[in-house]
Scaffold this motif. Structure first.
Motif, PDB file in Angstrom:
ATOM      1  N   HIS A 135       0.849  -1.196   0.000  1.00 42.91           N
ATOM      2  CA  HIS A 135       0.000   0.000   0.000  1.00 42.91           C
ATOM      3  C   HIS A 135       0.882   1.242   0.000  1.00 42.91           C
ATOM      4  O   HIS A 135       1.936   1.262   0.657  1.00 42.91           O
ATOM      5  CB  HIS A 135      -0.922   0.010   1.222  1.00 42.91           C
ATOM      6  N   SER A 136       0.471   2.261  -0.734  1.00 44.97           N
ATOM      7  CA  SER A 136       1.209   3.519  -0.809  1.00 44.97           C
ATOM      8  C   SER A 136       0.265   4.692  -0.605  1.00 44.97           C
ATOM      9  O   SER A 136      -0.910   4.646  -1.011  1.00 44.97           O
ATOM     10  CB  SER A 136       1.906   3.662  -2.171  1.00 44.97           C
ATOM     11  N   ILE A 137       0.783   5.753   0.012  1.00 43.71           N
ATOM     12  CA  ILE A 137       0.033   6.990   0.197  1.00 43.71           C
ATOM     13  C   ILE A 137       0.972   8.166  -0.009  1.00 43.71           C
ATOM     14  O   ILE A 137       2.192   8.041   0.125  1.00 43.71           O
ATOM     15  CB  ILE A 137      -0.600   7.082   1.610  1.00 43.71           C
ATOM     16  N   GLY A 138       0.398   9.310  -0.347  1.00 44.23           N
ATOM     17  CA  GLY A 138       1.188  10.518  -0.462  1.00 44.23           C
ATOM     18  C   GLY A 138       1.688  10.766  -1.871  1.00 44.23           C
ATOM     19  O   GLY A 138       1.416  10.009  -2.806  1.00 44.23           O
ATOM     20  N   ASP A 139       2.430  11.860  -2.019  1.00 39.44           N
ATOM     21  CA  ASP A 139       2.947  12.316  -3.306  1.00 39.44           C
ATOM     22  C   ASP A 139       4.454  12.453  -3.197  1.00 39.44           C
ATOM     23  O   ASP A 139       4.972  13.030  -2.236  1.00 39.44           O
ATOM     24  CB  ASP A 139       2.322  13.662  -3.672  1.00 39.44           C
TER      25      ASP A 139
END
Length: 498
Positions: A298-302
């Protein structure tokens, strides 16, 4: 295709039947013995990332795995609706065919703990033909790959760095040519059935492609993508075409070197969103083990500020049938957290082998998606390991196509004494695995490495890559993997003929 004909083509998949009843239970069965607080896991890579020929690396005579680009790859966005059936868009058997050529220069210098040096330089080539599918509700086709290699340096005594015959001879042979791939296939909608020698991508049989030519497996597989974001696969294989041989040989375990007649698997991957992926697989090596894999990423953010990515990987292995490799009751897991800011990605990964046996997998496969499987696997009984990794994409600094990955791994806590007592005599087939320098395997070790990779961005050689590997591994005298230095240069030049 008549019903009786379909049954004949599917007959090799019958060993999967017992697995069907446990596939949905595998995550629970695996986690029942897992340490509290550790969730299930997934490969940190996509199949496409693993398929890149510059990725997999292995210390000679051992089975450590690394994909120089994979850990930072993001998964492509899943389809938001069910795609049009591929078979309905078939261009025909010949109109949809492709012929591709890959030329690879593989050179390797190995320095071992005993101050021995091994050098190899081999030019490998792959001429791969992939047919289209005939038109109609059921499409048919065939694939073939002609593999060739020319040895420029190396000879007897350097193992699978060059090709040898099944009995270990032929190390002084200068050239080899053989069919490394061949299969017939059928497609209905988005589901493909293949039988023959093929390259298979899953958490158990991922090709260990770190020599001049890749390995393949002989068997029958079926894969389908009938639903948005969901890819399902199953298969059964009976032989392998090793990286270092021109003939098929029996399947065996990578570390225990225990032969078995058949390996079967089933499972799938689900892309919940562009940032979330879940995987669940079950497998069986006849009379050796049943193994489950589960995973999550899972990944989040920029990345313009910070993009956080987490990967969890989990394998559970239990002895099966006649237990040819003895009692096996092992859980292996890794958890990795990475932070990306523009061109830079930093990753911290922890890995643990819970059990009294080595974590093992199918020989000639890179079936170890654990985060710390690098030069060596950090897979001894009870072993823990911690990795710090940094990757920089120099395209952000005016050098597009150039990436550099560096890492440091420390392993500790290995203790094979509980199991080694059962293999105390050199006559035992597992003596060499559980004993080192007269004592049961134990101790600690560490490694450091760097891989610069450059991919040509334009021109006639667009897509060609240059991959340099520099690795040093240091181990105490009773750890299973010896100290060594590896210097490897791999150049890949792909061409699309049609």
């Amino acid at each position: 295709m008549k019903v009786r004909d379909a049954a004949r083509y599917l007959r090799p998949l019958r060993p999967l039947t017992p697995l069907l009843t446990v596939a949905l239970m595998s995550a629970h069965a695996a986690n029942a013995d897992a340490p509290d607080g550790h969730a299930t896991a997934t490969s940190a890579t996509t199949a496409a990332a693993h398929a890149r020929p510059t990725g997999k690396l292995e210390e000679h005579g051992q089975h450590g795995v690394i994909d120089g680009e994979a850990i930072d790859q993001t998964h492509s966005a899943p389809a938001q609706s069910v795609a049009t059936a591929q078979q309905s868009d078939s261009k025909g058997l010949f109109a949809g065919s492709h012929l591709k050529f890959l030329l690879r220069s593989y050179s390797d210098h190995l320095e071992t703990q005993a101050l021995n040096t091994r050098n190899a330089w081999v030019l490998g080539s792959q001429l791969n033909f992939e047919s289209g599918f005939s038109t109609g509700a059921v499409g048919f086709g065939a694939d073939a790959g002609l593999f060739s290699a020319l040895k420029l340096n190396g000879g007897n005594g350097i193992g699978n760095m060059v090709h040898v015959d099944p009995n270990g001879g032929g190390g002084n042979q200068a050239a080899w040519t053989y069919f490394g791939l061949y299969d017939i296939k059928a497609r209905v909608s988005n589901t493909v059935l293949k039988t023959g020698a093929q390259i298979i991508h899953n958490p158990f049989l991922e090709p260990h492609d770190n020599r001049a030519l890749p390995p393949s497996f002989l068997g029958t597989t079926i894969s389908g993508a009938e639903f948005a974001g969901l890819n399902l696969a199953a298969g059964s294989v009976t032989k392998t075409q090793p990286r270092e041989q021109t003939r098929l040989r029996s399947l065996s375990s990578a570390y225990g070197d225990t032969e078995f007649k058949r390996f079967s698997y089933l499972g799938g991957d689900y892309n919940y969103s562009p940032d979330t992926r879940f995987s669940l697989y079950a497998s069986r090596a006849d009379d050796v083990w049943t193994q489950y894999y589960s995973g999550l990423s899972h990944s989040i953010g920029d990345a313009k500020s910070i993009r956080w990515s987490g990967q969890l990987n989990y394998y559970a292995t239990r002895n099966q049938g006649r237990s040819l490799q003895g009692t096996i009751n092992t859980n292996a897991y890794s958890v990795a957290l990475s932070a990306q800011h523009r061109a830079h990605t930093v990753m911290l990964a922890y890995q643990k082998i819970q059990g009294k046996q080595f974590f093992d997998y199918v020989g000639e496969g890179a079936g170890d998606f654990l985060s710390n499987s690098m030069n060596v696997d950090y897979n001894a009984p009870g072993e823990q390991s911690l990795q710090l990794r940094h990757t920089v994409d120099l395209g952000n600094y005016g050098l597009p196509g150039l990436r550099i990955m560096s890492w440091l791994v420390q392993g500790w806590g290995a203790d094979a004494s509980a199991t080694a007592a059962s293999y105390a005599g050199p006559a035992s087939s597992l003596y060499g695995l559980y004993w080192k320098n007269g004592e049961a395997v134990h101790g600690k070790h560490w490694e450091i490495g760097m891989i610069p990779t450059y991919v040509i961005q334009a021109g006639r050689l667009k897509g060609s890559s240059i991959n340099l590997t520099l690795m040093h591994h240091h181990a105490t005298s009773h750890y299973s993997d010896p100290s060594n230095n590896i210097y490897r240069l791999v150049i890949n030049m792909p061409f699309n003929i049609f």
